[in-house]
Every structure is written in structure tokens, then in C-alpha cells.
Design an enzyme around this catalytic site. Sequence first.
Site, short mmCIF file in Angstrom:
data_model
loop_
_atom_site.label_atom_id
_atom_site.label_comp_id
_atom_site.label_asym_id
_atom_site.label_seq_id
_atom_site.Cartn_x
_atom_site.Cartn_y
_atom_site.Cartn_z
N ARG A 178 -12.12 0.06 -17.12
CA ARG A 178 -12.08 0.99 -18.26
C ARG A 178 -11.92 0.23 -19.58
O ARG A 178 -12.50 0.58 -20.58
CB ARG A 178 -10.92 1.97 -18.10
CG ARG A 178 -11.33 3.21 -17.31
CD ARG A 178 -10.19 4.15 -17.20
NE ARG A 178 -9.00 3.45 -16.72
CZ ARG A 178 -7.84 4.03 -16.42
NH1 ARG A 178 -7.72 5.32 -16.55
NH2 ARG A 178 -6.82 3.34 -15.98
N ARG A 238 -8.96 2.23 -1.89
CA ARG A 238 -8.65 3.46 -1.18
C ARG A 238 -9.96 4.05 -0.65
O ARG A 238 -11.00 4.00 -1.33
CB ARG A 238 -7.99 4.50 -2.11
CG ARG A 238 -6.53 4.24 -2.44
CD ARG A 238 -5.61 4.39 -1.22
NE ARG A 238 -4.21 4.21 -1.55
CZ ARG A 238 -3.55 3.05 -1.52
NH1 ARG A 238 -4.17 1.94 -1.15
NH2 ARG A 238 -2.27 2.99 -1.83
N GLU A 267 -7.03 8.14 7.37
CA GLU A 267 -6.42 7.01 8.09
C GLU A 267 -5.36 7.53 9.04
O GLU A 267 -4.58 8.40 8.64
CB GLU A 267 -5.81 6.03 7.10
CG GLU A 267 -6.89 5.38 6.23
CD GLU A 267 -6.35 4.34 5.25
OE1 GLU A 267 -5.12 4.11 5.22
OE2 GLU A 267 -7.15 3.77 4.51
N HIS A 286 -6.22 -1.05 7.14
CA HIS A 286 -5.42 -1.02 5.90
C HIS A 286 -4.33 -2.11 5.92
O HIS A 286 -3.13 -1.81 5.89
CB HIS A 286 -4.80 0.37 5.69
CG HIS A 286 -4.43 0.63 4.25
ND1 HIS A 286 -4.51 1.89 3.67
CD2 HIS A 286 -3.98 -0.19 3.27
CE1 HIS A 286 -4.12 1.81 2.40
NE2 HIS A 286 -3.79 0.56 2.14
N GLY A 288 -4.33 -4.84 3.70
CA GLY A 288 -4.46 -5.66 2.48
C GLY A 288 -3.19 -6.44 2.13
O GLY A 288 -3.24 -7.63 1.83
C1 DGY Z 1 -0.78 -0.37 -1.70
O1 DGY Z 1 0.26 -0.98 -1.97
O2 DGY Z 1 -1.19 0.55 -2.38
C2 DGY Z 1 -1.55 -0.84 -0.51
O3 DGY Z 1 -2.63 -0.05 -0.22
C3 DGY Z 1 -0.65 -1.00 0.69
O4 DGY Z 1 -0.02 -2.18 0.50
#
Ligand code: DGY
Length: 325
Positions: A178, A238, A267, A286, A288
Site C-alpha cells: 500500500r 492467510r 484449516e 501452517h 511458517g
Molecule cells: C501468525 O503469527 O499470524 C502466523 O500465521 C502463525 O504464526
Amino acid sequence: MKKKIYITRKLPSVVIEKLANDFDIYMWQEEEQAVPRDVLLEQVKTADGVLTMLTETIDTEVLDAAPNLKVISNMAVGYNNIEVDEATKRGILVANTPGVLTETTADLTFALLMATARRLVEASGYLREGKWETWSPLQLTGMDIHGATIGIIGFGRIGQAVARRAKGFNMDILYYNRSRKIEAEEEMGATYADFETVLKKSDFVCLLLPYSPEVHHLISKNELSLMKKTAVLINTARGGIVDEEALYQALKNKEIWAAGLDVFEKEPVDLDHPLLTLPNVVTLPHIGSASIATRINMAQLAADNLRNALLQAGPVMKVNKPDGW
Ligand code: DGY
């Protein structure tokens, strides 16, 4: 009398012990199972603060059930599981855990990009299933990462951390955000471009923006059709940002080359989800931010946010600014 806090998942004792002096702690005792909705609704009735995971939907029903609630501390940087506007109206502070997971999530994003480009999961299966009979020139060939163009949609902390990794691989870095990030552009040699240009020019499109209803299905049929036929889509943000049906069609019809997905609209993703049938999709559950050190740091920061907000005792990573906070 001590304030009551409710913690929606079993967290390491090193984190909990620090809260024990100040609060009456109630905690869902499972590590692998989310708290059932009815238990959550019962527990929040008397809670002053809650420490939540992204698996809990904190909506008006929960807020209505929680007349004493002052603070919601989410153990995640994302907070799309919480109706923040509704919390703000009710004077409830919402906190999250930015910063501590940046590098770990960037590592995983890059790992997923590399695994998808070089077909690592497929190649490992090929070997284990006994298909490896000889070396051959075009066997399991993938896409080069070095020297390719990466397009980062969402150039916040994690997007920039991914760009730093990309720089090390001698990639051309495009980004859309943005607002422009001039300092980061200079540091990484990144180039700002509009959304369509990033989609059209990138070999790897990485989604690293926060989810909000405005970006629901940001990547759908039209956007996928703008991407190169050889492009790889990586989503570690997401699931709701991508229209999964459109992605399935684009991958099946070879309109794009592959996708690496750490997140899904629902999920856990259903095991009969069409995307799971495609060899050119690498799927993760998920993970990450899932390194041991980072998950402990996230739990600690979420606990500190809750404690500091309820006792007005120190810094809080605030998501909203309700009256009185
Ligand atoms: C977050 O922190 O939003 C991740 O998706 C999970 O660690």
C-alpha cells in the site's frame, strides 16, 4: 483478588510460571487440540484477559459472553480470528506478536519457494516409491531460483525479510505494498511496481500481506491469468487471500506452473481438497513460524502483552486503541 486469565492452549511452563504470581490462571490443557467452543464460552464468562491462538474465533458471541474482558492477547502476528472493531467498541484491548516471528517465517517462505521450484517433495516420493531407475537429463527438472524475479505482495517485516534472502540468491526483487518502502528499496535493491505488474513480471509471486476482508480472494481467476505460465505462487500469509478453486483450475490447466501453500481457507484443509491431488502443489500445515525458539518467544510475548496490559506494567503490542487504553 487476583485477575482471572484464560489461556486457550497448553503453553510451556516457563511461560506460565511468570504469570502465576499475578493472576489466577485457567488453561486448556491440550497442546494438539483447540479448545472446544462451549468450553471457551464458559471460561470467558469470568475472565479479565484471554490469551488466544489463531484457532479461536473471537466474535460477538464470545465477547457477549465475557462481561469482564479487558484484554485479548493473540499468540500470532495475524489477528483475523478476532473481531477487532467489536472489541474496540467494548473497550477491549487486542494485542499480537509481531517481530519475534519475522525471520523464522521468512525462512519457511523461502524454504517453501525452493521446495516448490525444485520439486523436492515430488522428488523425495519418486525415490521412496522405487521410481528412480536411472539418472536422466530432464528427470524432475524444476525452475531456477537464482537470477529469477521474485514479486512480493505485502512488503512489511516478513516481506522485507524474504527480500533479503532473495537478494542473496541474486534475484530481481519487485514488490507491491500500500505504501512505498524507500529505505528497504535501497537496502535490497527492490523495485516498487503496481499489483498487476508484479503479477505479470514475476517468476515467483509471494503473498506476505495481512488478511482482511478487503483482500479476500485477492488472487483469483483474473489475477492468475496475468501471471506467467512458468510462475510459482507462494502463500504463507492467510488462505483467504487466494481463491482456491481458481488456483486449482489454473494449476490443472497449466496456466501457472506450481504453488506452495502453507495456509488454506479452511484449516485443517480437507484431505479430499482438489489442490491436494496435484503434483505441482507443495502443501504444509501452517508452520511458517514453527521453530522451537520462535514459538516460545511468541508465547512469551503474548503472555507479556497480557500481563503488561492487565497490570498496566509495561509495553504492549497493541492492535487497536480503545478508549481508556
Ligand atoms: C501468525 O503469527 O499470524 C502466523 O500465521 C502463525 O504464526
